[in-house]
Write a protein that holds these residues in place. Sequence first.
Motif, mmCIF file in Angstrom:
data_model
loop_
_atom_site.group_PDB
_atom_site.id
_atom_site.type_symbol
_atom_site.label_atom_id
_atom_site.label_comp_id
_atom_site.label_asym_id
_atom_site.label_seq_id
_atom_site.Cartn_x
_atom_site.Cartn_y
_atom_site.Cartn_z
ATOM 1 N N ALA A 179 0.792 -11.314 -4.289
ATOM 2 C CA ALA A 179 0.688 -9.956 -3.763
ATOM 3 C C ALA A 179 -0.054 -9.031 -4.731
ATOM 4 O O ALA A 179 -0.095 -9.262 -5.943
ATOM 5 C CB ALA A 179 2.079 -9.392 -3.486
ATOM 6 N N TRP A 180 -0.635 -7.975 -4.175
ATOM 7 C CA TRP A 180 -1.248 -6.889 -4.946
ATOM 8 C C TRP A 180 -0.583 -5.576 -4.538
ATOM 9 O O TRP A 180 -0.063 -5.456 -3.428
ATOM 10 C CB TRP A 180 -2.742 -6.795 -4.653
ATOM 11 N N VAL A 181 -0.636 -4.603 -5.448
ATOM 12 C CA VAL A 181 -0.115 -3.260 -5.185
ATOM 13 C C VAL A 181 -1.262 -2.271 -5.320
ATOM 14 O O VAL A 181 -2.007 -2.292 -6.312
ATOM 15 C CB VAL A 181 1.011 -2.884 -6.170
ATOM 16 N N VAL A 182 -1.408 -1.391 -4.317
ATOM 17 C CA VAL A 182 -2.458 -0.368 -4.338
ATOM 18 C C VAL A 182 -1.812 1.000 -4.162
ATOM 19 O O VAL A 182 -1.032 1.214 -3.234
ATOM 20 C CB VAL A 182 -3.484 -0.603 -3.211
ATOM 21 N N GLY A 183 -2.140 1.936 -5.054
ATOM 22 C CA GLY A 183 -1.580 3.274 -4.932
ATOM 23 C C GLY A 183 -2.178 4.246 -5.920
ATOM 24 O O GLY A 183 -2.920 3.861 -6.831
ATOM 25 N N ASP A 184 -1.837 5.528 -5.760
ATOM 26 C CA ASP A 184 -2.402 6.571 -6.623
ATOM 27 C C ASP A 184 -1.430 7.061 -7.685
ATOM 28 O O ASP A 184 -1.800 7.871 -8.534
ATOM 29 C CB ASP A 184 -2.850 7.761 -5.767
ATOM 30 N N LEU A 210 0.820 -1.205 0.000
ATOM 31 C CA LEU A 210 0.000 0.000 0.000
ATOM 32 C C LEU A 210 0.855 1.258 0.000
ATOM 33 O O LEU A 210 1.797 1.381 0.793
ATOM 34 C CB LEU A 210 -0.908 0.008 1.230
ATOM 35 N N ASP A 211 0.523 2.184 -0.871
ATOM 36 C CA ASP A 211 1.153 3.497 -0.864
ATOM 37 C C ASP A 211 0.652 4.274 0.354
ATOM 38 O O ASP A 211 -0.397 3.941 0.929
ATOM 39 C CB ASP A 211 0.796 4.223 -2.171
ATOM 40 N N LEU A 212 1.381 5.327 0.736
ATOM 41 C CA LEU A 212 1.008 6.091 1.928
ATOM 42 C C LEU A 212 0.237 7.360 1.588
ATOM 43 O O LEU A 212 -0.967 7.442 1.802
ATOM 44 C CB LEU A 212 2.254 6.438 2.741
ATOM 45 N N ASP A 213 0.918 8.363 1.009
ATOM 46 C CA ASP A 213 0.292 9.660 0.759
ATOM 47 C C ASP A 213 -0.784 9.572 -0.312
ATOM 48 O O ASP A 213 -0.554 9.069 -1.418
ATOM 49 C CB ASP A 213 1.347 10.683 0.327
ATOM 50 N N ASP A 214 -1.959 10.084 0.035
ATOM 51 C CA ASP A 214 -3.118 10.120 -0.854
ATOM 52 C C ASP A 214 -3.580 8.730 -1.273
ATOM 53 O O ASP A 214 -4.256 8.567 -2.291
ATOM 54 C CB ASP A 214 -2.851 11.003 -2.072
ATOM 55 N N THR A 215 -3.191 7.729 -0.478
ATOM 56 C CA THR A 215 -3.739 6.381 -0.615
ATOM 57 C C THR A 215 -4.259 5.960 0.755
ATOM 58 O O THR A 215 -5.461 5.913 0.977
ATOM 59 C CB THR A 215 -2.681 5.394 -1.141
ATOM 60 N N LEU A 216 -3.364 5.674 1.686
ATOM 61 C CA LEU A 216 -3.776 5.365 3.048
ATOM 62 C C LEU A 216 -4.128 6.625 3.836
ATOM 63 O O LEU A 216 -5.063 6.629 4.638
ATOM 64 C CB LEU A 216 -2.664 4.606 3.772
ATOM 65 N N LEU A 217 -3.360 7.676 3.622
ATOM 66 C CA LEU A 217 -3.584 8.939 4.321
ATOM 67 C C LEU A 217 -3.795 10.059 3.306
ATOM 68 O O LEU A 217 -3.074 10.129 2.307
ATOM 69 C CB LEU A 217 -2.377 9.291 5.204
#
Length: 214
Positions: free
Chosen positions: A160-165, A6-13
């Motif tokens: 695995a999967w990748v999630v991000g913006d 998981l990406d952090l900025d503008d994905t999780l937060l």
Amino acid sequence: MPLLFLDLDDTLLDRGGPFRAWAEGFLAAVGAPPKDIEWLLSVDADGLTDRWDVADAIRSRYQLRTPSIDLVDALHEGVMERIRLDPLVACALRIADDAGWVPVVVTNGTSRQEDAKIRRTGLDRYVADWVVADEVGVSKPNPRIFAMAAQRVRMRLAGAWVVGDSPEADIAGAAAMGLPSVWLHRGRNWLEPRFSPTRTVGGLLPALAAVLGA
């Protein structure tokens, strides 16, 4: 138990909202016209521009005598004071964990700011671990950073999967590893012809739903 990168900025937060709120207050304090917010958002480029370059651009435009280091600190603390973990995101991460997924944050940036966001928002309680580019010496989309993240939690990349913006960092990284991905479009169109995400959604909650339903 598959990995969920998981990406952090503008994905999780949400970083964009807190940065805009800080920027509007800062511009008002220096007497800049309200329309300058669009200029500052452009300079920031969703956090991709180096903080020192943002500070130098601000000093130059408004002819400030404030040292760049003070502006960098003000920007950092201004965002940190406003950033929050959405309770629905925390709940969704717990559901993913209960379903057998292992969420690991993979983020570009510096350890100082990324670690602070993760710990101060309480996100550290909902992820297995995190890897910051500045800490390991390699950035997304280089596949090595994802391999390091897998090693950090002693798991394999298979499944695995990748999630991000970010098309350039997150989705390109997934494509380089041959992993499925979910892109958070945030109102943008997909323009990259060389690769594409497995799924496209508007936010993290539908992204996690897409992964769990795959």
